[in-house]
Design a protein around this motif. Structure first.
Motif, PDB file in Angstrom:
ATOM      1  N   TRP A   1      65.676  29.789  32.191  1.00 29.72           N
ATOM      2  CA  TRP A   1      65.312  29.104  30.951  1.00 29.72           C
ATOM      3  C   TRP A   1      63.790  28.963  30.844  1.00 29.72           C
ATOM      4  O   TRP A   1      63.132  28.625  31.826  1.00 29.72           O
ATOM      5  CB  TRP A   1      65.932  27.713  30.912  1.00 29.72           C
ATOM      6  CG  TRP A   1      67.411  27.732  30.883  1.00 29.72           C
ATOM      7  CD1 TRP A   1      68.258  27.674  31.962  1.00 29.72           C
ATOM      8  CD2 TRP A   1      68.252  27.813  29.727  1.00 29.72           C
ATOM      9  NE1 TRP A   1      69.566  27.713  31.552  1.00 29.72           N
ATOM     10  CE2 TRP A   1      69.593  27.797  30.182  1.00 29.72           C
ATOM     11  CE3 TRP A   1      68.007  27.894  28.351  1.00 29.72           C
ATOM     12  CZ2 TRP A   1      70.679  27.859  29.311  1.00 29.72           C
ATOM     13  CZ3 TRP A   1      69.077  27.958  27.486  1.00 29.72           C
ATOM     14  CH2 TRP A   1      70.400  27.940  27.968  1.00 29.72           C
ATOM     15  N   PRO A   2      63.205  29.181  29.679  1.00 26.75           N
ATOM     16  CA  PRO A   2      61.769  28.949  29.506  1.00 26.75           C
ATOM     17  C   PRO A   2      61.350  27.536  29.899  1.00 26.75           C
ATOM     18  O   PRO A   2      60.272  27.343  30.462  1.00 26.75           O
ATOM     19  CB  PRO A   2      61.547  29.207  28.009  1.00 26.75           C
ATOM     20  CG  PRO A   2      62.643  30.150  27.627  1.00 26.75           C
ATOM     21  CD  PRO A   2      63.825  29.751  28.456  1.00 26.75           C
ATOM     22  N   SER A   3      62.204  26.551  29.620  1.00 26.06           N
ATOM     23  CA  SER A   3      61.860  25.173  29.974  1.00 26.06           C
ATOM     24  C   SER A   3      61.767  24.993  31.492  1.00 26.06           C
ATOM     25  O   SER A   3      60.955  24.193  31.979  1.00 26.06           O
ATOM     26  CB  SER A   3      62.896  24.203  29.396  1.00 26.06           C
ATOM     27  OG  SER A   3      64.207  24.561  29.790  1.00 26.06           O
ATOM     28  N   SER A   4      62.574  25.728  32.239  1.00 21.62           N
ATOM     29  CA  SER A   4      62.500  25.650  33.701  1.00 21.62           C
ATOM     30  C   SER A   4      61.196  26.260  34.203  1.00 21.62           C
ATOM     31  O   SER A   4      60.555  25.726  35.116  1.00 21.62           O
ATOM     32  CB  SER A   4      63.694  26.370  34.333  1.00 21.62           C
ATOM     33  OG  SER A   4      64.907  25.752  33.973  1.00 21.62           O
TER      34      SER A   4
ATOM     35  N   HIS B   1      59.874  14.620  32.583  1.00 19.47           N
ATOM     36  CA  HIS B   1      59.262  15.902  32.934  1.00 19.47           C
ATOM     37  C   HIS B   1      58.235  15.719  34.050  1.00 19.47           C
ATOM     38  O   HIS B   1      58.188  16.504  35.013  1.00 19.47           O
ATOM     39  CB  HIS B   1      58.609  16.514  31.699  1.00 19.47           C
ATOM     40  CG  HIS B   1      58.003  17.858  31.926  1.00 19.47           C
ATOM     41  ND1 HIS B   1      58.744  19.018  31.937  1.00 19.47           N
ATOM     42  CD2 HIS B   1      56.711  18.224  32.162  1.00 19.47           C
ATOM     43  CE1 HIS B   1      57.944  20.059  32.164  1.00 19.47           C
ATOM     44  NE2 HIS B   1      56.713  19.607  32.290  1.00 19.47           N
TER      45      HIS B   1
ATOM     46  N   ARG C   1      58.433  26.421  32.482  1.00 18.06           N
ATOM     47  CA  ARG C   1      57.356  25.501  32.106  1.00 18.06           C
ATOM     48  C   ARG C   1      57.249  24.365  33.111  1.00 18.06           C
ATOM     49  O   ARG C   1      56.135  23.914  33.450  1.00 18.06           O
ATOM     50  CB  ARG C   1      57.592  24.956  30.694  1.00 18.06           C
ATOM     51  CG  ARG C   1      57.329  25.975  29.587  1.00 18.06           C
ATOM     52  CD  ARG C   1      57.246  25.304  28.231  1.00 18.06           C
ATOM     53  NE  ARG C   1      58.531  24.773  27.802  1.00 18.06           N
ATOM     54  CZ  ARG C   1      59.423  25.446  27.090  1.00 18.06           C
ATOM     55  NH1 ARG C   1      59.169  26.698  26.729  1.00 18.06           N
ATOM     56  NH2 ARG C   1      60.566  24.883  26.724  1.00 18.06           N
ATOM     57  N   LEU C   2      58.403  23.893  33.605  1.00 16.26           N
ATOM     58  CA  LEU C   2      58.381  22.844  34.625  1.00 16.26           C
ATOM     59  C   LEU C   2      57.732  23.366  35.899  1.00 16.26           C
ATOM     60  O   LEU C   2      56.921  22.672  36.537  1.00 16.26           O
ATOM     61  CB  LEU C   2      59.809  22.376  34.914  1.00 16.26           C
ATOM     62  CG  LEU C   2      59.986  21.383  36.072  1.00 16.26           C
ATOM     63  CD1 LEU C   2      59.203  20.093  35.812  1.00 16.26           C
ATOM     64  CD2 LEU C   2      61.472  21.081  36.296  1.00 16.26           C
TER      65      LEU C   2
ATOM     66  N   ALA D   1      65.808  20.907  33.929  1.00 14.94           N
ATOM     67  CA  ALA D   1      64.989  21.062  32.720  1.00 14.94           C
ATOM     68  C   ALA D   1      65.621  22.008  31.717  1.00 14.94           C
ATOM     69  O   ALA D   1      65.110  22.172  30.618  1.00 14.94           O
ATOM     70  CB  ALA D   1      63.600  21.583  33.101  1.00 14.94           C
ATOM     71  N   ALA D   2      66.740  22.638  32.098  1.00 15.82           N
ATOM     72  CA  ALA D   2      67.380  23.601  31.208  1.00 15.82           C
ATOM     73  C   ALA D   2      68.270  22.900  30.192  1.00 15.82           C
ATOM     74  O   ALA D   2      68.948  21.928  30.521  1.00 15.82           O
ATOM     75  CB  ALA D   2      68.214  24.584  32.035  1.00 15.82           C
ATOM     76  N   PRO D   3      68.308  23.378  28.953  1.00 14.62           N
ATOM     77  CA  PRO D   3      69.167  22.763  27.919  1.00 14.62           C
ATOM     78  C   PRO D   3      70.610  23.220  28.058  1.00 14.62           C
ATOM     79  O   PRO D   3      71.170  23.875  27.187  1.00 14.62           O
ATOM     80  CB  PRO D   3      68.537  23.277  26.623  1.00 14.62           C
ATOM     81  CG  PRO D   3      67.988  24.612  26.997  1.00 14.62           C
ATOM     82  CD  PRO D   3      67.504  24.476  28.422  1.00 14.62           C
TER      83      PRO D   3
END
Length: 209
Positions: free
Chosen positions: A139-142, A91, A144-145, A75-77
Motif C-alpha cells: 500500500w502507498p500508505s505503508s 501515524h 509513506r509510513l 497503515a494500510a486501508p
C-alpha cells in the motif's frame, strides 16, 4: 517439553513501554537505523539478495520480520485489519514504533543480549539491512509510513519479468516443496492446475477447433 526457543521466550511488552525502556538505555536520536531496505514484488530474487547482504562481514540481514509487517499493515486501508489494536495508533506513533523495533532487532543481533540461537554469528556487526514482506509494502500508505520513520534510509525495489514471477509462484520445484507449501491451497493442487500444466494445455489446444 519446551524447546530452547520456547524456554527463552519473553513475555509481551506494550509498544509504549518498549520504547520507554529503550530510550532509558539509549536516547532516541542514537537508535540504530537500517542501512537499507529491500522492497519487492514477490518471487523476484529478494531472498537471494538478502542472503548476499547477510554474507557481508558487517551486515545483519533480516528477512520479512513480522513486527515490521504488522506495523506497516496498520497503515494500510484494509478492512481485514479494522479490529487490530494497531489501527488506533497515530501515524507519528507508528513511525516511532518502527524505529524502536529496528533498534531492538539490531541490538539483539549485534550484542547477544537476547541470546537467540543464531546471534553469535552476528556479534559485533555494525549494519542492519531489512528485506520487507510484499504484504507490508503493498500500500502507498505503508510506504509513506516507512519513509516517515526512516527518511534517509535508501531502499531498492526488485522487479522481475512478470511471466517468470508467476511461473515461480505457481510451479513448485518438487513434490516435496508442494507438500511443504505454507498455503494450503497449494497442497490440493494437481500439476495440471498449475501454470506449466495450464500452458501445456493451452499450447496443445487448436484455436480453430
Amino acid at each position: 517439553e519446551m524447546g530452547d526457543c520456547a524456554s527463552r521466550a519473553l513475555p509481551p511488552v506494550p509498544l509504549s513501554e518498549l520504547m520507554r525502556l529503550l530510550e532509558q538505555e539509549t536516547p532516541e536520536d542514537y537508535w540504530s537505523s537500517p542501512r537499507g531496505f529491500v522492497v519487492h514484488g514477490g518471487r523476484v530474487g529478494s531472498t537471494a539478495l538478502a542472503n548476499m547482504l547477510g554474507s557481508l562481514p558487517d551486515v545483519v540481514a533480516l528477512k520479512e520480520p513480522e513486527a515490521f509487517t504488522d506495523l506497516l499493515l496498520s497503515a494500510a486501508p484494509s478492512a481485514d485489519e479494522a479490529d487490530s489494536p494497531l489501527r488506533s495508533l497515530t501515524h507519528a506513533f507508528r513511525a516511532r514504533a518502527l524505529r524502536a523495533v529496528a533498534h531492538l532487532f539490531f541490538r539483539a543481533s549485534a550484542s547477544l543480549r537476547l541470546g537467540a540461537t543464531n546471534d553469535r554469528a552476528y556479534a559485533g556487526r555494525t549494519s542492519l539491512a531489512v528485506k520487507l514482506s510484499t504484504a507490508g509494502t503493498a500500500w502507498p500508505s505503508s510506504l509513506r509510513l516507512l519513509r516517515a520513520a526512516f527518511p534517509s534510509t535508501p531502499f531498492v525495489y526488485l522487479v522481475r519479468e512478470p511471466a517468470a514471477s508467476l511461473a515461480s509462484l505457481l510451479a513448485p520445484a518438487s513434490r516435496l516443496e508442494l507438500h511443504d507449501a505454507p498455503c494450503l491451497r497449494w497442497r490440493a493442487r494437481l500439476p495440471e492446475h498449475q501454470l506449466p500444466g495450464l500452458l501445456a494445455v493451452a499450447g496443445a489446444a487448436d484455436p480453430l477447433e
